[in-house]
Design a protein around this motif. Structure first.
Motif: not given
Length: 146
Positions: A21-23, A29-36, A67-80, A107-108
């Motif tokens: 979901l991070s993009d 194609s990403e879900y298929q890569a996980l399955r493959d 509030g703008l329809g965007q999800l942003e996780l900060d580094d501290a939460l990702i690290d957790q 595409w990254l």
């Protein structure tokens, strides 16, 4: 964000789901890569668990919308979230699966780059440590071709 037991199937699935979901969306194609990759089977994790954890992740992520329809996780939460995996071999397996997922569409995205860079930093892996170990047969073929 809910917490999972250390090195649990749910902690693993959450990182895989976050990679999916991070993009900003769930790409086939990403879900298929996980399955493959068969990483779920290798680790004995069912797709039902993945889907359940992905639903929980989506529910949790709604709390972080800006509030703008965007999800942003900060580094501290990702690290957790990354800290819930502390076994080195499991970290490498999960990180390789995450790389396969984010690379699947060729595409990254910014969110993918942040997630992967945080995982590499927290788990102390560099790009070279993640490369497949060459087998003798593969090395012999490359020598013959040169």
């Amino acid at each position: 964000m809910r917490r999972y037991a250390m090195n649990s199937d749910e902690a693993i699935c959450r990182l895989l789901a976050l990679s999916l979901l991070s993009d900003g969306g769930l790409d086939q194609s990403e879900y298929q890569a996980l399955r493959d990759s068969k990483v779920l089977q290798q680790l004995g994790i069912s797709e039902v668990t993945l889907h359940s954890v992905m639903q929980g992740l989506c529910d949790d992520l709604l709390l972080y919308a800006n509030g703008l329809g965007q999800l942003e996780l900060d580094d501290a939460l990702i690290d957790q979230l990354l800290a819930e995996i502390n076994e080195p071999l499991l970290q490498m397996t999960v990180l390789r699966a995450m790389l396969g997922i984010v690379d699947a569409d060729g595409w990254l995205a910014d969110g993918e780059a942040v997630l992967i860079s945080r995982a590499m930093a927290c788990w102390q892996y560099d790009w070279y440590a993640l490369q497949p170990i060459p087998t003798y047969a593969r090395m012999a073929r490359s020598v013959v071709r040169s």
